[in-house]
Design a protein around this motif. Structure first.
Motif, PDB file in Angstrom:
ATOM      1  N   LYS A 102       7.441  16.264  -7.149  1.00  0.00           N
ATOM      2  CA  LYS A 102       8.802  16.627  -7.873  1.00  0.00           C
ATOM      3  C   LYS A 102       9.491  14.901  -8.257  1.00  0.00           C
ATOM      4  N   SER A 103       8.891  14.107  -7.604  1.00  0.00           N
ATOM      5  CA  SER A 103       9.413  12.745  -7.712  1.00  0.00           C
ATOM      6  C   SER A 103       8.294  11.606  -7.664  1.00  0.00           C
ATOM      7  N   VAL A 104       8.562  10.642  -8.311  1.00  0.00           N
ATOM      8  CA  VAL A 104       7.818   9.564  -8.439  1.00  0.00           C
ATOM      9  C   VAL A 104       7.365   8.906  -7.312  1.00  0.00           C
ATOM     10  N   SER A 133     -10.477  -4.707   2.960  1.00  0.00           N
ATOM     11  CA  SER A 133      -9.340  -5.189   2.093  1.00  0.00           C
ATOM     12  C   SER A 133      -8.450  -3.502   1.844  1.00  0.00           C
ATOM     13  N   GLN A 134      -7.271  -3.754   2.497  1.00  0.00           N
ATOM     14  CA  GLN A 134      -6.486  -2.450   2.501  1.00  0.00           C
ATOM     15  C   GLN A 134      -5.122  -2.729   1.564  1.00  0.00           C
ATOM     16  N   THR A 135      -4.862  -2.064   0.776  1.00  0.00           N
ATOM     17  CA  THR A 135      -3.445  -1.912   0.240  1.00  0.00           C
ATOM     18  C   THR A 135      -2.692  -0.442   0.176  1.00  0.00           C
ATOM     19  N   ALA A 136      -1.595  -0.738   0.315  1.00  0.00           N
ATOM     20  CA  ALA A 136      -0.669   0.851   0.448  1.00  0.00           C
ATOM     21  C   ALA A 136       0.090   0.594  -0.919  1.00  0.00           C
ATOM     22  N   ILE A 137      -0.184   1.692  -2.046  1.00  0.00           N
ATOM     23  CA  ILE A 137       0.504   1.513  -3.001  1.00  0.00           C
ATOM     24  C   ILE A 137       1.326   2.884  -3.315  1.00  0.00           C
ATOM     25  N   SER A 138       2.559   2.428  -3.594  1.00  0.00           N
ATOM     26  CA  SER A 138       3.557   3.568  -3.876  1.00  0.00           C
ATOM     27  C   SER A 138       4.194   3.400  -5.162  1.00  0.00           C
ATOM     28  N   ILE A 139       4.426   4.537  -6.019  1.00  0.00           N
ATOM     29  CA  ILE A 139       5.242   4.396  -7.338  1.00  0.00           C
ATOM     30  C   ILE A 139       6.741   4.303  -7.038  1.00  0.00           C
TER      31      ILE A 139
END
Length: 215
Positions: A35-37, A92-98
């Protein structure tokens, strides 16, 4: 003041500081019915290694690429570069959010997605390689972006089998080539200096525990 600067340096050195980065990537990452980015989040867990085919850049490490790098070591003439390639790939870890999606100047041929990136580890070029591997390179990146000097898609283009490098990676279609071409034509890399700055700084008050934010 010198005292505050000294404490800040110590916090970064001792990894007590939490850092977030924001960037614009080419194209709209699918929302999969959300429903939302803001409901879309990824966790990139992609080990990185020096790319023996595109020195001195980085790439996602796979069993095939690691074997190829080791086989190329004997052919390398420069001792310093040989030492770099011999190093084992690093987790290598990255947390990704829009954060948002839109179009540059209202041009439907130039869609973008604004991402917030939280590096869990701090590897060389980690955020740039992870975005490229996701299939959505950072706009203006002359190395890992469209037709850049490094391996395409962070080195994952030819990978046939790789165990869950990014949540839902298999179901995320990469940004179409025509969109990446349009972005590169509209904003060619290296034509002007990139602007990198801190959006805000937030500190915790040592006595009250409240946040102090400076934009």
């Amino acid at each position: 003041s010198p005292q505050v600067a000294k404490k800040l340096h110590a916090q970064f050195r001792d990894k007590e500081a939490t850092k977030f980065y924001e960037c614009l990537v080419m194209g709209h990452i699918p929302l999969f019915g959300a429903k939302s980015v803001h409901d879309i989040q990824f966790h990139a867990d992609l080990p990185l290694q020096r790319d023996h085919e595109h020195p001195p850049f980085m790439r996602v490490s796979t069993p095939k690429s690691e074997q190829a790098a080791m086989a190329a070591v004997d052919a390398l003439q420069q001792h310093g570069w040989k030492k770099l390639v011999r190093k084992r790939p690093k987790p290598s870890q990255t947390a990704i959010s829009i954060v948002e999606q839109g179009f540059c100047h209202g041009d439907s041929s130039l869609p973008f997605t604004r991402l917030r990136l939280k590096p869990i580890t701090g590897r060389t070029h980690q955020l740039r390689v992870h975005c490229a591997a996701l299939g959505y390179p950072i706009i203006g990146d002359p190395t890992y972006g469209w037709m850049g000097e490094a391996a395409p898609v962070g080195g994952l283009r030819q990978v046939e089998s790789f165990a869950s490098p990014v949540d839902c990676l298999d179901s995320v279609p990469r940004c179409p080539d025509e969109i990446q071409t349009a972005w590169t034509a509209a904003h060619p890399p290296n034509t002007k200096a990139m602007c990198l700055h801190a959006k805000f700084l937030r500190f915790t008050h040592p006595e009250t525990g409240t946040f102090l934010t400076f934009e």
